[in-house]
Write a protein that holds these residues in place. Structure first.
Motif, PDB file in Angstrom:
ATOM      1  N   GLN A  38     -52.047  37.064  -3.339  1.00 53.10           N
ATOM      2  CA  GLN A  38     -52.259  38.412  -2.831  1.00 53.10           C
ATOM      3  C   GLN A  38     -50.999  39.268  -2.885  1.00 53.10           C
ATOM      4  OE1 GLN A  38     -52.429  35.709  -0.818  1.00 53.10           O
ATOM      5  NE2 GLN A  38     -51.344  36.072   1.071  1.00 53.10           N
ATOM      6  N   GLY A  39     -49.978  38.823  -3.558  1.00 55.32           N
ATOM      7  CA  GLY A  39     -48.769  39.615  -3.687  1.00 55.32           C
ATOM      8  C   GLY A  39     -47.662  39.081  -2.804  1.00 55.32           C
ATOM      9  N   PRO A  40     -46.537  39.751  -2.808  1.00 54.91           N
ATOM     10  CA  PRO A  40     -45.408  39.252  -2.025  1.00 54.91           C
ATOM     11  C   PRO A  40     -45.700  39.305  -0.530  1.00 54.91           C
ATOM     12  CG  PRO A  40     -44.885  41.382  -2.976  1.00 54.91           C
ATOM     13  CD  PRO A  40     -46.209  40.960  -3.525  1.00 54.91           C
ATOM     14  N   GLY A  41     -45.238  38.299   0.157  1.00 54.90           N
ATOM     15  CA  GLY A  41     -45.439  38.240   1.593  1.00 54.90           C
ATOM     16  C   GLY A  41     -44.311  37.486   2.247  1.00 54.90           C
ATOM     17  N   LEU A  42     -44.448  37.228   3.522  1.00 57.42           N
ATOM     18  CA  LEU A  42     -43.430  36.479   4.242  1.00 57.42           C
ATOM     19  C   LEU A  42     -43.620  34.995   3.980  1.00 57.42           C
ATOM     20  CD1 LEU A  42     -43.482  38.392   7.626  1.00 57.42           C
ATOM     21  CD2 LEU A  42     -41.790  38.557   5.818  1.00 57.42           C
ATOM     22  N   VAL A  43     -42.536  34.343   3.632  1.00 58.24           N
ATOM     23  CA  VAL A  43     -42.571  32.912   3.374  1.00 58.24           C
ATOM     24  C   VAL A  43     -41.856  32.226   4.527  1.00 58.24           C
ATOM     25  CG1 VAL A  43     -41.875  31.101   1.793  1.00 58.24           C
ATOM     26  CG2 VAL A  43     -42.565  33.305   0.906  1.00 58.24           C
ATOM     27  N   GLY A  44     -42.483  31.223   5.114  1.00 59.51           N
ATOM     28  CA  GLY A  44     -41.869  30.532   6.233  1.00 59.51           C
ATOM     29  C   GLY A  44     -42.325  31.124   7.556  1.00 59.51           C
ATOM     30  N   ASP A  45     -41.512  30.918   8.569  1.00 60.83           N
ATOM     31  CA  ASP A  45     -41.842  31.370   9.913  1.00 60.83           C
ATOM     32  C   ASP A  45     -40.788  32.380  10.372  1.00 60.83           C
ATOM     33  OD1 ASP A  45     -42.786  31.688  12.436  1.00 60.83           O
ATOM     34  OD2 ASP A  45     -42.391  29.637  13.105  1.00 60.83           O
ATOM     35  N   PRO A  46     -41.068  33.673  10.278  1.00 59.71           N
ATOM     36  CA  PRO A  46     -40.058  34.671  10.638  1.00 59.71           C
ATOM     37  C   PRO A  46     -39.695  34.647  12.117  1.00 59.71           C
ATOM     38  CG  PRO A  46     -42.129  35.745  10.071  1.00 59.71           C
ATOM     39  CD  PRO A  46     -42.286  34.294   9.759  1.00 59.71           C
ATOM     40  N   THR A  47     -40.626  34.246  12.985  1.00 63.31           N
ATOM     41  CA  THR A  47     -40.323  34.178  14.415  1.00 63.31           C
ATOM     42  C   THR A  47     -39.281  33.102  14.686  1.00 63.31           C
ATOM     43  OG1 THR A  47     -42.590  34.851  14.871  1.00 63.31           O
ATOM     44  CG2 THR A  47     -41.344  33.945  16.696  1.00 63.31           C
ATOM     45  N   PHE A  48     -39.430  31.961  14.036  1.00 58.07           N
ATOM     46  CA  PHE A  48     -38.454  30.892  14.186  1.00 58.07           C
ATOM     47  C   PHE A  48     -37.074  31.339  13.697  1.00 58.07           C
ATOM     48  CE2 PHE A  48     -36.142  27.315  12.313  1.00 58.07           C
ATOM     49  CZ  PHE A  48     -35.962  26.533  13.442  1.00 58.07           C
ATOM     50  N   ALA A  49     -37.039  32.033  12.572  1.00 60.43           N
ATOM     51  CA  ALA A  49     -35.765  32.506  12.025  1.00 60.43           C
ATOM     52  C   ALA A  49     -35.105  33.507  12.974  1.00 60.43           C
ATOM     53  CB  ALA A  49     -35.988  33.145  10.660  1.00 60.43           C
ATOM     54  N   LEU A  50     -35.893  34.410  13.525  1.00 60.03           N
ATOM     55  CA  LEU A  50     -35.345  35.395  14.460  1.00 60.03           C
ATOM     56  C   LEU A  50     -34.807  34.721  15.713  1.00 60.03           C
ATOM     57  CD1 LEU A  50     -34.931  38.392  15.145  1.00 60.03           C
ATOM     58  CD2 LEU A  50     -37.189  38.366  16.181  1.00 60.03           C
ATOM     59  N   LEU A  51     -35.554  33.779  16.258  1.00 60.22           N
ATOM     60  CA  LEU A  51     -35.090  33.065  17.449  1.00 60.22           C
ATOM     61  C   LEU A  51     -33.838  32.230  17.159  1.00 60.22           C
ATOM     62  CD1 LEU A  51     -38.460  31.953  19.074  1.00 60.22           C
ATOM     63  CD2 LEU A  51     -36.892  33.732  19.844  1.00 60.22           C
ATOM     64  N   ALA A  52     -33.765  31.654  15.980  1.00 60.45           N
ATOM     65  CA  ALA A  52     -32.576  30.887  15.611  1.00 60.45           C
ATOM     66  C   ALA A  52     -31.341  31.783  15.561  1.00 60.45           C
ATOM     67  CB  ALA A  52     -32.789  30.203  14.265  1.00 60.45           C
ATOM     68  N   VAL A  53     -31.477  32.986  15.008  1.00 56.09           N
ATOM     69  CA  VAL A  53     -30.349  33.919  14.940  1.00 56.09           C
ATOM     70  C   VAL A  53     -29.925  34.349  16.339  1.00 56.09           C
ATOM     71  CG1 VAL A  53     -29.686  36.244  14.195  1.00 56.09           C
ATOM     72  CG2 VAL A  53     -30.878  34.727  12.628  1.00 56.09           C
ATOM     73  N   VAL A  54     -30.890  34.624  17.204  1.00 53.79           N
ATOM     74  CA  VAL A  54     -30.568  35.025  18.577  1.00 53.79           C
ATOM     75  C   VAL A  54     -29.873  33.888  19.313  1.00 53.79           C
ATOM     76  CG1 VAL A  54     -31.599  35.662  20.805  1.00 53.79           C
ATOM     77  CG2 VAL A  54     -32.368  36.781  18.711  1.00 53.79           C
ATOM     78  N   ARG A  55     -30.372  32.673  19.164  1.00 54.08           N
ATOM     79  CA  ARG A  55     -29.738  31.523  19.815  1.00 54.08           C
ATOM     80  C   ARG A  55     -28.317  31.296  19.326  1.00 54.08           C
ATOM     81  NH1 ARG A  55     -34.628  27.103  19.767  1.00 54.08           N
ATOM     82  NH2 ARG A  55     -35.850  28.073  21.414  1.00 54.08           N
ATOM     83  N   ILE A  56     -28.092  31.440  18.040  1.00 51.57           N
ATOM     84  CA  ILE A  56     -26.737  31.274  17.497  1.00 51.57           C
ATOM     85  C   ILE A  56     -25.817  32.352  18.061  1.00 51.57           C
ATOM     86  CG2 ILE A  56     -25.360  31.434  15.379  1.00 51.57           C
ATOM     87  CD1 ILE A  56     -27.727  30.053  13.954  1.00 51.57           C
ATOM     88  N   GLY A  57     -26.294  33.579  18.166  1.00 56.04           N
ATOM     89  CA  GLY A  57     -25.490  34.661  18.735  1.00 56.04           C
ATOM     90  C   GLY A  57     -25.134  34.404  20.186  1.00 56.04           C
ATOM     91  N   ILE A  58     -26.109  33.983  20.979  1.00 56.15           N
ATOM     92  CA  ILE A  58     -25.850  33.692  22.394  1.00 56.15           C
ATOM     93  C   ILE A  58     -24.881  32.526  22.528  1.00 56.15           C
ATOM     94  CG2 ILE A  58     -26.932  32.841  24.514  1.00 56.15           C
ATOM     95  CD1 ILE A  58     -29.384  34.538  23.756  1.00 56.15           C
TER      96      ILE A  58
END
Length: 76
Positions: A38-58
């Motif tokens: 169906q065309g380009p889309g999100l691959v993987g779990d973007p919520t997990f990636a966002l939470l990982a970045v926030v956790r690393i920052g904290i």
């Protein structure tokens, strides 16, 4: 200096032309291979990636504050 100049000259003398695919556009074969067609889309779990970045920052802020607290001068 002479050694460097002769090394560069030898390197340039032995250089070859790199052959690659044609720069002309070609028709794709079936669309995006990362999704179900169906065309380009999100691959993987973007919520997990966002939470990982926030956790690393904290964690980095906590580590920095802990370092500053433990290494502060006491007598000054």
């Amino acid at each position: 200096m002479l050694v460097a100049a002769s090394a560069v000259s030898l390197w340039l003398a032995l250089a070859m032309t790199a052959l690659a695919a044609s720069p002309a556009p070609t028709a794709g074969s079936g669309g995006d291979s990362r999704s179900s067609g169906q065309g380009p889309g999100l691959v993987g779990d973007p919520t997990f990636a966002l939470l990982a970045v926030v956790r690393i920052g904290i964690a980095s802020v906590v580590a920095k504050l802990l370092y500053v607290r433990l290494t502060a001068r006491r007598g000054a």
